[in-house]
Scaffold this active site. Structure first.
Site, PDB file in Angstrom:
ATOM      1  N   GLU A 254       0.890  -1.172   0.000  1.00  0.00           N
ATOM      2  CA  GLU A 254       0.000   0.000   0.000  1.00  0.00           C
ATOM      3  C   GLU A 254       0.917   1.207   0.000  1.00  0.00           C
ATOM      4  O   GLU A 254       1.558   1.516   1.007  1.00  0.00           O
ATOM      5  CB  GLU A 254      -0.926  -0.016   1.225  1.00  0.00           C
ATOM      6  CG  GLU A 254      -2.122   0.928   1.089  1.00  0.00           C
ATOM      7  CD  GLU A 254      -1.909   2.301   1.688  1.00  0.00           C
ATOM      8  OE1 GLU A 254      -0.761   2.804   1.672  1.00  0.00           O
ATOM      9  OE2 GLU A 254      -2.882   2.871   2.160  1.00  0.00           O
ATOM     10  N   CYS A 288      -2.590   8.692   3.461  1.00  0.00           N
ATOM     11  CA  CYS A 288      -2.368   8.302   2.058  1.00  0.00           C
ATOM     12  C   CYS A 288      -3.582   8.575   1.188  1.00  0.00           C
ATOM     13  O   CYS A 288      -3.453   8.708  -0.027  1.00  0.00           O
ATOM     14  CB  CYS A 288      -1.975   6.840   1.971  1.00  0.00           C
ATOM     15  SG  CYS A 288      -3.195   5.717   2.669  1.00  0.00           S
TER      16      CYS A 288
END
Length: 485
Positions: A254, A288
């Site tokens: 990720e 993020c």
């Protein structure tokens, strides 16, 4: 005067024991709000990393042979023990990372939810039956745990990130080595203390932090791990992928994001505004899936900027160590992160952007902290770094657009492809953008994240998924069973 708490010295958690680093090395944990040392942690080296790998291999052989019911029992025991230490863990996160006390709740929720949810997800995983077209054999696919997992975690959500890895890894039957960031290792080391206190089976989970060269590289290049997973930057992900090729390993990444946040003229203005503020300045922008590039239709552009600036200027910035404190945003996690924010602002202004608010250090907060006012820049363009790079801080770049074609092309003009957000009530437009936005997540007129919802990206934003049943695929291998009739 802000007061910080000292959490003392925390040891590595290896083979079920709390131990000093082999070298005796320790590392200070610095509070980003005050610049004060609030803890020391054992700093692992190459010897510790090699021991972690060996004991994790033994831990895997034990853990993978337990029934799902036995693994579930241990996971729920850990969940309960974490909840008993909720206040201490949340306070540690506030001190090590600068997040607000209210913001720390999500970390605890995701970690404990993962320990409860993934055993059920594993239980619901069904064998795949494959038809035999000649009626001579039966075929099925079964899932087996992959092996030893090494997890490298980002500093922005210390325990949420642990939850995203420990839940599916343990439920699947894998053993897990967790390497938290040296910026925020404290709360993760405290989880190691909790595991030790409940006599969690040795070697199943290992927790250690140290330098990349002394810890990460030896673990990544080792042939022992079957899975390498991480949450972090694209650059770090690329380095780990390259180093992992000493053997064939499963990868789960990720990585960075550059989320477009698109507000059309027909959107619910107040909803879009409130969510833009929350997604840009929550956790000081260190998320993020933050609203990285805010695109607003030209007919509401000036209205939106005025309202956005007003809300940004009203945000309470401070050190939120108490549950009832009305603090929305804390400091940045490091001085280097703050310096980069000012470089991004300077780059944008030198290329024609306008500073609408912020861009400075608050004068009523500790000088040694990494404080910064929420910052709003208008008139951003694709030539600016705030358009190209993941900002990862409290700087909002806003630009106007005129047509659907224009904003779709702008939104997709990035190497990243994690989250995206659109606000409109035009269903034809929604259908088109859902189809053509090059992002792993498209959220329409609202935002939701949960342990049961898949989280993954396209392009340079990663491989595989965190959360949901899809995360289990990173930790399982498939075996075909064929029998003659």
């Amino acid at each position: 005067m802000m007061k910080t708490q000292n959490f003392g010295y925390k040891k590595l958690y290896i083979d079920g024991q709390l131990v000093d680093a082999d070298s005796g090395s320790r590392e200070d944990v610095i509070c980003p709000a005050t610049g004060e040392v609030i803890a020391q942690v054992a700093k692992a080296g190459r010897v510790d990393a090699e021991k972690a790998l060996r004991t994790s291999l033994k831990g895997f052989k034990f853990w993978s042979k337990l029934s799902l019911e036995e693994r579930t029992s241990w996971m729920l025991k850990l969940r309960d023990a974490i909840l008993e230490k909720e206040y201490e863990l949340r306070t540690a996160m506030v001190h090590e990372m600068g997040k607000t006390y209210a913001g720390s709740l999500e970390d605890i929720q995701r970690l404990t939810e993962a320990l409860e949810w993934y055993p059920n997800a594993m239980k619901n995983l069904r064998e795949e039956q494959i038809p035999d077209y000649d009626n001579t054999h039966t075929h099925k696919m079964i899932s087996k745990p992959a092996g030893v997992v090494v997890a490298y975690l980002a500093w922005n959500f210390p325990l949420l990130n642990v939850g995203y890895k420990i839940g599916p890894a343990l439920a699947s039957g894998c053993s897990l080595i967790i390497k938290p960031s040296s910026l925020s290792p404290l709360s993760t080391y405290m989880v190691g203390e909790i595991m030790h206190s409940i006599n969690f089976p040795p070697g199943v989970v290992t927790i250690l932090a140290g330098s990349s060269s002394e810890v990460a590289t030896p673990m990544t290049t080792s042939k022992i791990p079957s899975v390498i997973t991480m949450i972090g930057s694209t650059q770090t992900g690329q380095k780990i992928i390259a180093e992992s090729t000493t053997s064939i390993k499963k990868l789960g990444m990720e990585l960075g994001g550059n989320a477009p946040f698109i507000v059309f003229e027909d959107a619910d203005f107040d909803t879009a505004l409130d969510l833009a503020i929350a997604l840009k300045f929550g956790n000081a922008g260190q998320i993020c899936v933050a609203a990285n590039r805010i695109f607003v239709h030209k007919n509401i552009y000036k209205k939106f900027i005025k309202a956005f600036v007003k809300k940004a200027s009203e945000l309470n910035v401070g050190f939120g160590i108490k549950e009832n404190e009305d603090v929305f945003m804390g400091p940045l996690a490091s001085r280097g992160s703050r310096e980069r924010m000012f470089e991004l602002i300077e780059d944008a202004l030198s290329k024609g952007a306008t500073l609408e608010y912020g861009g400075e250090i608050p004068d009523d907060l500790p000088e040694k902290g990494n404080w910064m006012k929420p910052t709003v820049i208008s008139g951003t363009t694709r030539e600016m770094k705030v358009f190209r790079e993941e900002i990862f801080g409290p700087v909002a770049g806003i630009m106007s657009f005129e047509t659907d074609d224009e904003v779709l092309e702008l939104a997709n003009d990035t190497e990243f492809g994690l989250a995206s957000y659109i606000f409109t009530n035009n269903y034809k437009r929604i259908e088109r953008f859902v189809e053509e936005l090059e992002f792993g997540e498209v959220q329409i007129n609202g935002v939701k994240y949960a342990i049961y919802l898949p989280h993954g990206g396209f392009k340079n934003s990663g491989i595989g998924h965190d959360c949901s049943h899809l995360a289990l695929e990173d930790y399982l291998v498939k075996k075909r069973i064929t029998a003659a009739l």
